[in-house]
Write a protein that holds these residues in place. Sequence first.
Motif, PDB file in Angstrom:
ATOM      1  N   ASN A  63      12.981  -5.565  -4.447  1.00 23.92           N
ATOM      2  CA  ASN A  63      12.007  -6.583  -4.809  1.00 23.92           C
ATOM      3  C   ASN A  63      10.762  -6.439  -3.944  1.00 23.92           C
ATOM      4  OD1 ASN A  63      12.707  -7.737  -2.297  1.00 23.92           O
ATOM      5  ND2 ASN A  63      14.298  -8.982  -3.246  1.00 23.92           N
ATOM      6  N   GLY A  64       9.863  -7.391  -4.087  1.00 27.20           N
ATOM      7  CA  GLY A  64       8.602  -7.297  -3.374  1.00 27.20           C
ATOM      8  C   GLY A  64       7.617  -6.414  -4.113  1.00 27.20           C
ATOM      9  N   SER A  65       6.544  -6.049  -3.448  1.00 20.66           N
ATOM     10  CA  SER A  65       5.495  -5.239  -4.078  1.00 20.66           C
ATOM     11  C   SER A  65       5.679  -3.761  -3.755  1.00 20.66           C
ATOM     12  CB  SER A  65       4.125  -5.708  -3.592  1.00 20.66           C
ATOM     13  OG  SER A  65       4.038  -5.582  -2.181  1.00 20.66           O
ATOM     14  N   ILE A  66       4.931  -2.928  -4.465  1.00 18.71           N
ATOM     15  CA  ILE A  66       4.946  -1.488  -4.201  1.00 18.71           C
ATOM     16  C   ILE A  66       4.002  -1.222  -3.024  1.00 18.71           C
ATOM     17  CG2 ILE A  66       4.468   0.802  -5.129  1.00 18.71           C
ATOM     18  CD1 ILE A  66       4.982  -0.320  -7.911  1.00 18.71           C
ATOM     19  N   PRO A  67       4.510  -0.715  -1.897  1.00 18.18           N
ATOM     20  CA  PRO A  67       3.641  -0.469  -0.741  1.00 18.18           C
ATOM     21  C   PRO A  67       2.538   0.528  -1.079  1.00 18.18           C
ATOM     22  CG  PRO A  67       5.965  -0.323  -0.134  1.00 18.18           C
ATOM     23  CD  PRO A  67       5.904  -0.361  -1.632  1.00 18.18           C
ATOM     24  N   ARG A  68       1.343   0.233  -0.627  1.00 20.15           N
ATOM     25  CA  ARG A  68       0.229   1.143  -0.899  1.00 20.15           C
ATOM     26  C   ARG A  68       0.460   2.500  -0.241  1.00 20.15           C
ATOM     27  NH1 ARG A  68      -4.402  -1.218  -0.580  1.00 20.15           N
ATOM     28  NH2 ARG A  68      -3.636  -3.361  -0.315  1.00 20.15           N
ATOM     29  N   LEU A  71       1.869   5.023  -2.512  1.00 26.16           N
ATOM     30  CA  LEU A  71       0.904   5.503  -3.494  1.00 26.16           C
ATOM     31  C   LEU A  71      -0.071   6.514  -2.906  1.00 26.16           C
ATOM     32  CD1 LEU A  71       0.126   2.114  -5.273  1.00 26.16           C
ATOM     33  CD2 LEU A  71       1.784   3.862  -5.937  1.00 26.16           C
ATOM     34  N   LYS A  72       0.026   6.739  -1.593  1.00 27.53           N
ATOM     35  CA  LYS A  72      -0.860   7.708  -0.935  1.00 27.53           C
ATOM     36  C   LYS A  72      -0.129   8.981  -0.518  1.00 27.53           C
ATOM     37  CE  LYS A  72      -4.091   4.282   0.987  1.00 27.53           C
ATOM     38  NZ  LYS A  72      -4.703   3.735   2.222  1.00 27.53           N
ATOM     39  N   LEU A  73       1.146   9.090  -0.878  1.00 27.60           N
ATOM     40  CA  LEU A  73       1.889  10.308  -0.546  1.00 27.60           C
ATOM     41  C   LEU A  73       1.183  11.508  -1.172  1.00 27.60           C
ATOM     42  CD1 LEU A  73       5.541   9.008  -1.020  1.00 27.60           C
ATOM     43  CD2 LEU A  73       4.563   9.873   1.118  1.00 27.60           C
ATOM     44  N   PRO A  74       0.756  12.477  -0.353  1.00 25.30           N
ATOM     45  CA  PRO A  74      -0.150  13.509  -0.856  1.00 25.30           C
ATOM     46  C   PRO A  74       0.500  14.566  -1.737  1.00 25.30           C
ATOM     47  CG  PRO A  74       0.385  13.918   1.443  1.00 25.30           C
ATOM     48  CD  PRO A  74       1.002  12.596   1.098  1.00 25.30           C
ATOM     49  N   LEU A  75       1.834  14.801  -1.555  1.00 24.36           N
ATOM     50  CA  LEU A  75       2.461  15.933  -2.243  1.00 24.36           C
ATOM     51  C   LEU A  75       3.413  15.526  -3.364  1.00 24.36           C
ATOM     52  CD1 LEU A  75       3.231  18.320   0.779  1.00 24.36           C
ATOM     53  CD2 LEU A  75       1.239  18.284  -0.733  1.00 24.36           C
ATOM     54  N   VAL A  76       3.566  14.220  -3.602  1.00 24.76           N
ATOM     55  CA  VAL A  76       4.465  13.810  -4.687  1.00 24.76           C
ATOM     56  C   VAL A  76       3.956  14.401  -6.003  1.00 24.76           C
ATOM     57  CG1 VAL A  76       5.298  11.884  -6.052  1.00 24.76           C
ATOM     58  CG2 VAL A  76       5.253  11.705  -3.570  1.00 24.76           C
ATOM     59  N   PRO A  90       0.736  -6.539  -8.159  1.00 27.48           N
ATOM     60  CA  PRO A  90      -0.091  -5.600  -8.920  1.00 27.48           C
ATOM     61  C   PRO A  90       0.252  -4.145  -8.629  1.00 27.48           C
ATOM     62  CG  PRO A  90      -1.284  -6.352  -6.995  1.00 27.48           C
ATOM     63  CD  PRO A  90       0.020  -7.106  -6.991  1.00 27.48           C
ATOM     64  N   LEU A  91      -0.146  -3.288  -9.544  1.00 23.85           N
ATOM     65  CA  LEU A  91      -0.158  -1.853  -9.280  1.00 23.85           C
ATOM     66  C   LEU A  91      -1.510  -1.552  -8.658  1.00 23.85           C
ATOM     67  CD1 LEU A  91       1.070   0.973  -9.515  1.00 23.85           C
ATOM     68  CD2 LEU A  91       0.156   1.102 -11.846  1.00 23.85           C
ATOM     69  N   LEU A  92      -1.501  -1.212  -7.385  1.00 29.16           N
ATOM     70  CA  LEU A  92      -2.742  -1.106  -6.614  1.00 29.16           C
ATOM     71  C   LEU A  92      -3.594   0.077  -7.061  1.00 29.16           C
ATOM     72  CD1 LEU A  92      -1.212  -1.864  -3.099  1.00 29.16           C
ATOM     73  CD2 LEU A  92      -2.520  -3.421  -4.572  1.00 29.16           C
ATOM     74  N   PRO A  93      -4.900  -0.001  -6.865  1.00 32.14           N
ATOM     75  CA  PRO A  93      -5.793   1.104  -7.249  1.00 32.14           C
ATOM     76  C   PRO A  93      -5.462   2.406  -6.542  1.00 32.14           C
ATOM     77  CG  PRO A  93      -7.048  -0.890  -6.811  1.00 32.14           C
ATOM     78  CD  PRO A  93      -5.658  -1.175  -6.376  1.00 32.14           C
ATOM     79  N   GLU A  94      -4.751   2.325  -5.402  1.00 26.91           N
ATOM     80  CA  GLU A  94      -4.377   3.549  -4.676  1.00 26.91           C
ATOM     81  C   GLU A  94      -3.510   4.491  -5.505  1.00 26.91           C
ATOM     82  OE1 GLU A  94      -5.730   0.812  -1.515  1.00 26.91           O
ATOM     83  OE2 GLU A  94      -4.587   0.624  -3.385  1.00 26.91           O
ATOM     84  N   VAL A  95      -2.999   4.004  -6.653  1.00 22.15           N
ATOM     85  CA  VAL A  95      -2.211   4.889  -7.497  1.00 22.15           C
ATOM     86  C   VAL A  95      -3.009   6.116  -7.915  1.00 22.15           C
ATOM     87  CG1 VAL A  95      -2.840   3.780  -9.680  1.00 22.15           C
ATOM     88  CG2 VAL A  95      -0.622   4.916  -9.478  1.00 22.15           C
ATOM     89  N   GLU A 114      -3.827  -6.113 -13.995  1.00 24.43           N
ATOM     90  CA  GLU A 114      -4.312  -5.089 -14.907  1.00 24.43           C
ATOM     91  C   GLU A 114      -3.801  -3.708 -14.520  1.00 24.43           C
ATOM     92  OE1 GLU A 114      -8.529  -5.220 -15.246  1.00 24.43           O
ATOM     93  OE2 GLU A 114      -8.556  -7.216 -16.148  1.00 24.43           O
ATOM     94  N   VAL A 115      -3.680  -2.856 -15.523  1.00 24.94           N
ATOM     95  CA  VAL A 115      -3.398  -1.449 -15.251  1.00 24.94           C
ATOM     96  C   VAL A 115      -4.668  -0.864 -14.644  1.00 24.94           C
ATOM     97  CG1 VAL A 115      -2.770   0.777 -16.229  1.00 24.94           C
ATOM     98  CG2 VAL A 115      -1.796  -1.330 -17.193  1.00 24.94           C
ATOM     99  N   PRO A 116      -4.613  -0.384 -13.397  1.00 23.90           N
ATOM    100  CA  PRO A 116      -5.852   0.031 -12.715  1.00 23.90           C
ATOM    101  C   PRO A 116      -6.539   1.199 -13.402  1.00 23.90           C
ATOM    102  CG  PRO A 116      -3.922   0.686 -11.451  1.00 23.90           C
ATOM    103  CD  PRO A 116      -3.422  -0.201 -12.549  1.00 23.90           C
ATOM    104  N   ASP A 117      -7.854   1.116 -13.451  1.00 21.07           N
ATOM    105  CA  ASP A 117      -8.637   2.184 -14.065  1.00 21.07           C
ATOM    106  C   ASP A 117      -8.467   3.499 -13.327  1.00 21.07           C
ATOM    107  OD1 ASP A 117     -10.629   2.582 -16.264  1.00 21.07           O
ATOM    108  OD2 ASP A 117     -11.843   3.311 -14.584  1.00 21.07           O
ATOM    109  N   SER A 118      -8.093   3.404 -12.051  1.00 20.51           N
ATOM    110  CA  SER A 118      -7.936   4.614 -11.236  1.00 20.51           C
ATOM    111  C   SER A 118      -6.787   5.486 -11.692  1.00 20.51           C
ATOM    112  CB  SER A 118      -7.729   4.226  -9.767  1.00 20.51           C
ATOM    113  OG  SER A 118      -6.571   3.412  -9.637  1.00 20.51           O
ATOM    114  N   ILE A 119      -5.953   4.991 -12.607  1.00 17.64           N
ATOM    115  CA  ILE A 119      -4.858   5.792 -13.125  1.00 17.64           C
ATOM    116  C   ILE A 119      -5.384   7.069 -13.771  1.00 17.64           C
ATOM    117  CG2 ILE A 119      -4.729   4.817 -15.460  1.00 17.64           C
ATOM    118  CD1 ILE A 119      -1.649   5.293 -13.310  1.00 17.64           C
ATOM    119  N   GLY A 120      -6.632   7.020 -14.210  1.00 21.24           N
ATOM    120  CA  GLY A 120      -7.238   8.194 -14.834  1.00 21.24           C
ATOM    121  C   GLY A 120      -7.466   9.344 -13.879  1.00 21.24           C
TER     122      GLY A 120
END
Length: 539
Positions: A63-68, A71-76, A90-95, A114-120
């Motif tokens: 539970n809880g939120s997705i840690p930012r 979302l910054k793991l460089p090699l995933v 929320p799904l943070l823009p760091e995605v 909102e689904v962050p625009d940064s997903i693009g």
Amino acid sequence: MGHTPNMGCYNYILTGLIPASIGNLSKLTNLFAQNAQLEGAIPASLGKPTNLVSLDLSMNHLNGSIPREILKLPLVSNVLSLSYNSLSGPLLPEVGSLGNINNLVLSGNQLSGEVPDSIGKCTVLQGLWLDDNLFEGTIPQSLNSLKGLSTLNLSMNRLYGSIPDGIGSINNLQELYLAHNNLSGQIPIVLENLTSLSELDLSFNNLNGEVPKEGIFKNLANMSITGNNDLCAVNLLIYKKLKQKQRSPFPPSIAEEQYDQISYHSLARGTDEFSEANLLGKGSFGAVYKCTFQDEGIIAAVKVFNLQISGSSRSFVAECQEFKGLVFEFMPNGSLNGWLHPESDTPAQTNTLSLEQRLDIAVDIVDALNYLHNHCEPPIVHCDLKPSNILLAEDMSARVGDFGICRIHPERASKTLQNSNSTTGIRGSIGNVAPDSLDLHKFSEDALPDRIWEIADATMWLHTDIHHNDRRSRIENCLVSVIALGISCSKKQIRERTPMQDAATEMHDIRDSYLKFVSSVCVEHREEQRSAVICRNSE
């Protein structure tokens, strides 16, 4: 443990929290801990193993939120799956920092905003699953940057607005699921251009206007647009292509069916503007017309719901909005009721059914019910099975029709039907309702086996000589078996009834056994005739 490259804990019952010390595994490249009974929050320290390529924590109790930090793991690059937990927020823009990710799977949580625009910015993304969450707002236009995306699933959220035209430029898209949202506007015609698209689900939104005709929209077997009440019905009308008749224990599945789209004008022309001369019948839900497609040489039946046409001056758009209907295979031999109760007062072979025909029809009916109860997803209970709802094709094969008051059961409901004691809510026409509602079959029980000839329809014997002792005995055994099967399927308690799958098997055996006997009699009769001819010639 600091040098551990891989950790696999999937399907192990670990329970408890994910320790913060997991961040000390600096060499960790793959962590798979799906369905491991983990709970609590995802520690931010999980973002420290910078060599992490795959992370799967799906099907736990997190539970809880997705840690930012995650979302910054460089090699995933392979997969980041946190699906089917209880994550919120929320799904943070760091995605957008996941520039190497191939598959992002966040289904089945309570993520919102909102689904962050940064997903693009996740430009190598191949699969994006955000379904079954609480996302709101519009679908981001930036998705058109994901040129390699093959699967996009945004179903079961609270998204609104129109479907972006930019999705039509994702040429590699193979599966698109946008069902159960609040999307509005027209279906972008550019979706026709997605030549790789094999699955499309836009059902249960607020879409309107005309449905495109090309591309994926030509094959309704792989597309769902139901639940959009304002979509133009012109392109929802479908006609099943008549195939060469094949004997099969089950009707073909939806995925095996192929459909054509038919315009309103084709239907109007084929029915002579829905004239009374082509009216086949009326019911509470609408009217059925005979429709002749001259160019194809095909006759079909068109069921029209609440048809209202006030003149040719009405615009095509207005007609489209008010016209709702379905196009079916035409049944030239009418309903079973018409054959059991012919209008003529003089029964003859031309207006009555032989025992063989009745057995074939019974087999077709139980096969259809077996399919509905056990092979259809979700299972369906007809609730109004009666002779007038059994339609007969040119070859006298039967179709079960009129599902106006059927019940659609949830998944696995077919397994519980046999154990149910419920008799709540009478459905069906009086005289044809389920036996748990009205006991109309007791006289059949009382008639077995000695009075079987009293309850059998005597018009059958117009087709069969019943005076030969051996034949009479076989017919009697057949009738007793059929009536006994009917009684076993009609017990008051549902759990006491013969399961439909077993009933179908037994009905096949009864029919096949009788037809084998009839065939042997025919062979014997031909031999007798041949012997008589030989005797006459020898004289």
